[in-house]
Design a protein around this motif. Structure first.
Motif, mmCIF file in Angstrom:
data_model
loop_
_atom_site.group_PDB
_atom_site.id
_atom_site.type_symbol
_atom_site.label_atom_id
_atom_site.label_comp_id
_atom_site.label_asym_id
_atom_site.label_seq_id
_atom_site.Cartn_x
_atom_site.Cartn_y
_atom_site.Cartn_z
ATOM 1 N N GLU A 170 0.840 -1.208 0.000
ATOM 2 C CA GLU A 170 0.000 0.000 0.000
ATOM 3 C C GLU A 170 0.869 1.250 0.000
ATOM 4 O O GLU A 170 0.542 2.249 -0.652
ATOM 5 C CB GLU A 170 -0.924 -0.002 1.215
ATOM 6 N N ARG A 173 1.987 1.834 -3.516
ATOM 7 C CA ARG A 173 0.885 2.372 -4.327
ATOM 8 C C ARG A 173 0.686 3.866 -4.087
ATOM 9 O O ARG A 173 0.297 4.603 -4.998
ATOM 10 C CB ARG A 173 -0.417 1.642 -3.985
ATOM 11 N N VAL A 212 -3.305 1.001 6.865
ATOM 12 C CA VAL A 212 -3.591 1.002 5.426
ATOM 13 C C VAL A 212 -4.484 2.187 5.058
ATOM 14 O O VAL A 212 -4.250 2.876 4.052
ATOM 15 C CB VAL A 212 -4.245 -0.332 5.010
ATOM 16 N N ARG A 216 -3.706 5.466 2.581
ATOM 17 C CA ARG A 216 -4.573 5.803 1.453
ATOM 18 C C ARG A 216 -5.123 7.226 1.527
ATOM 19 O O ARG A 216 -5.244 7.900 0.499
ATOM 20 C CB ARG A 216 -5.743 4.815 1.395
#
Length: 655
Positions: A170, A173, A212, A216
């Motif tokens: 994550e 990303r 997580v 994000r």
């Protein structure tokens, strides 16, 4: 054609057919820089087949896509990376060859493509999962990160694999998103903040969900802070909070843009955050209380050196409390203690309601002969310029701004408190909210028929009745204008001692009001009527373009200035004004620009909008500060017992 070319054609033809294979090999020979690279492709395909025949077939099947995207020049490096991933996992190799042609097709120039493939190959030797995830985001990564920093960003991701693969992936990303808002030297602190959100779930298992979600969502939240230095401090404070309580860290991060937006400048924001870090090192709840209150305080005390000293004194007093009691410090920074309120009042240098509440209460009690509660409006410290007095629906409570510093002296601000309270008490005494819609039944019928609302449900409140008009904001402004004028007239008649203060505040409001902005015809007419209703014996300059309309409408307004005028009549007068205004202004739908003036003074005598719901071509006028906010929702068909004051006694209708 060389034997190497023939062998490569034969290998490719097994999956692609002879014609396609020959075309690919010829294009490959044209694309590569050296002849031996064709041989390299053949050798790498053989090596890949030894690892996994299935992956080798997938690579061959991807060659046309690679050629179509003009990336055959990278074929050797492309296959080399695929072999490294296939050695780790056949499934990884299959995913790579399926996705990579599109990825490489998005990366320009060739030097950056080579860098991506080289970096990925080095990464694959340490972790194949991170490598594949990096490749997927690499087209975006290379647009926001310089080549010399790429390795350092990825190194953080590799370190996170020691914690959890999901967290590491994550992170990779989100590299493009976080790199847009944070420099490299703050990235590790950001990731560390996220790791502190790891918790235990109800089954005793490690829960990475908070981390997580942080990875994000936090880049978007941090992007709401304009100053890079502030973003770094927000992370520092959040990390300190999360170390003691993950929930506090998350709460601070989510609230920080809204809280710091109220702070006047970057210097003040950094000061607040620096002090917040000191508190967070001691206690998370206390720090949250401080961080939620400090921006509000800083926003209203100004930016002078004196204001800084006042803020520091408030903070120092809180830290002294914290040294003895955590609970006491939480109450202090939440403004729940007497000491905190005293400190804030000293910092704000205005007249706090607490200081004059008893005086105001006794004044209103003497005025109306009944006991009313005086309380501060919620959040009025942070809305100092827009906080407006209100009276509760039952007429028992008057809410006033927590602080007034509109005037330079305590005496003037205290007088303003008294006038504001008297105005709200006037609405109780003279029956503004004692009105019911039953008495307006005929008017409801007229409005529904006039504006084609017959099929709509009958309104249950005055606000609902106003929504039947084409311009709800206009009719509500007219009602407030007329009803306020009625109450003010009766106050001055019944209590002559108020007359001087009411007229003075009105006069100051009129003289400081500016018309330099553009007004529509409706807005200009209502604005002028409002000035006339507050001007008493003072003259008001009427805009040349609407003198005829004002000459008709103002006498209609004046009918409410009578000792026997009622709240019901105020609604009917407002309706009559609305209808007449429609008729008069039907041919004047265009914008009228107000006369230009060199006066750039602020409208010190005005408050916020008189109404919130407006038609598409009508914006509400601004109201005078001493007049409170009226609520048409309080006037309804079926209500609680109506409260009024008769002969000095509180009376509930029907009792």
């Amino acid at each position: 054609m060389s034997d190497t070319h023939q062998q490569l054609i034969a290998k490719l033809a097994e999956e692609l057919g002879s014609a396609t294979a020959e075309h690919l090999v010829s294009r490959l020979a044209e694309a590569v820089a050296a002849p031996n690279q064709v041989e390299g492709v053949l050798l790498l395909l053989d090596e890949l087949a030894e690892i996994s025949q299935k992956v080798a077939c997938a690579a061959i099947e991807s060659f046309p896509d690679l050629q179509q995207r003009g990336r055959l020049s990278e074929a050797v490096a492309w296959l080399d990376l695929g072999i490294a991933l296939a050695e780790s996992s056949g499934a990884m190799g299959l995913k790579y060859f399926k996705e990579s042609p599109l990825v490489l097709g998005l990366i320009e120039p060739p030097s950056i493509r080579s860098l991506v493939l080289k970096t990925a190959l080095e990464l694959a030797e340490r972790d194949a999962n991170v490598t594949l995830e990096f490749l997927r985001v690499s087209p975006e990564v290379v647009t926001v990160i310089s080549p010399d920093e790429l390795g350092a960003w990825l190194e953080i991701g590799l370190e996170l694999t020691q914690v959890d693969f999901v967290v590491a992936l994550e992170y990779v990303r989100q590299i493009p998103a976080v790199a847009r808002v944070l420099p490299l030297h703050d990235a590790r602190a950001w990731a560390t903040f996220g790791l502190k959100l790891i918790s235990q779930n109800s089954f005793g298992k490690t829960d990475y969900f908070g981390t997580v979600e942080f990875l994000r969502t936090s880049p978007l939240i941090l992007g709401d802070h304009e100053d890079p230095s502030v973003r770094a401090k927000v992370i520092t404070v959040g990390s300190l909070l999360a170390e003691r309580d993950p929930g506090s860290g998350i709460a601070w991060l989510s609230e920080s843009p809204r809280l710091l937006r109220a702070v006047p400048n970057e210097g003040w924001r950094l000061r607040i955050l620096q002090y917040g870090a000191l508190v967070a090192e001691r206690d998370a709840d206390t720090a949250l209380a401080y961080l939620r209150r400090a921006p509000e305080l800083a926003g209203v005390i100004g930016e002078s050196a004196e204001a800084t000293a006042r803020f520091d004194a408030w903070f120092t007093a809180g830290m002294e409390v914290l040294a003895y009691s955590v609970e006491g410090a939480r109450a202090y920074f939440a403004l729940e203690s007497q000491k905190a309120l005293t400190s804030v009042e000293a910092a704000l240098s205005g007249v706090p309601l607490r200081q004059v509440a008893r005086t105001v209460k006794l004044f209103v009690q003497g005025l109306c002969g009944t006991d009313l509660t005086i309380e501060a409006l919620l959040d009025s410290l942070s809305q100092e310029n827009s906080a407006r007095a209100t009276v509760s629906q039952d007429g028992r409570t008057i809410s006033l701004p927590a602080l007034l510093r509109r005037y330079p002296t305590t005496e003037e601000n205290t007088r303003l408190y008294l006038v504001m309270a008297a105005h709200e008490a006037g609405h109780v005494e003279f029956g503004t909210y004692r009105l019911t819609l039953e008495s307006l039944g005929d008017l409801v019928v007229v409005v529904r028929q006039r504006y084609g609302r017959v099929k709509q449900a009958a309104p249950e409140t005055l606000a609902a009745l106003f929504r039947l008009y084409p311009h709800p904001g206009l009719i509500q402004d007219l009602w407030m204008l007329v009803e306020d004028a009625r109450v003010e007239f009766l106050l001055q008649r019944e209590y002559p001692g108020l007359q001087r203060d009411l007229q003075q505040f009105a006069r100051e409001a009129v003289t400081t009001r500016s018309l330099t902005h553009g007004l529509t015809v409706k807005e200009l007419v209502v604005d002028q009527l409002l000035q006339l209703s507050t001007a008493a014996s003072q003259s008001v300059a009427i805009h040349e373009a609407i003198k005829g309309e004002i000459a008709i409408l103002w006498p209609m307004c004046q009918t409410i200035l009578a000792p026997t005028a009622t709240a019901e009549e105020a609604v009917r007068v407002a309706h009559a004004l609305y209808v007449r205004l429609e008729e008069l202004l039907a041919p004047k739908g265009a914008m009228i620009l107000a006369d230009q003036t060199d006066d750039t003074s602020e409208e010190l005598g005005v408050g916020p909008s008189a109404s919130e719901q407006t038609g598409e071509d009508y914006r509400p006028v601004t109201n005078w500060v001493y007049r409170g906010a009226m609520n048409p929702e309080f006037i309804r068909q079926h209500d609680l017992p109506r409260v009024s004051i008769r002969d000095g006694l509180r009376v509930e209708d029907g009792r």
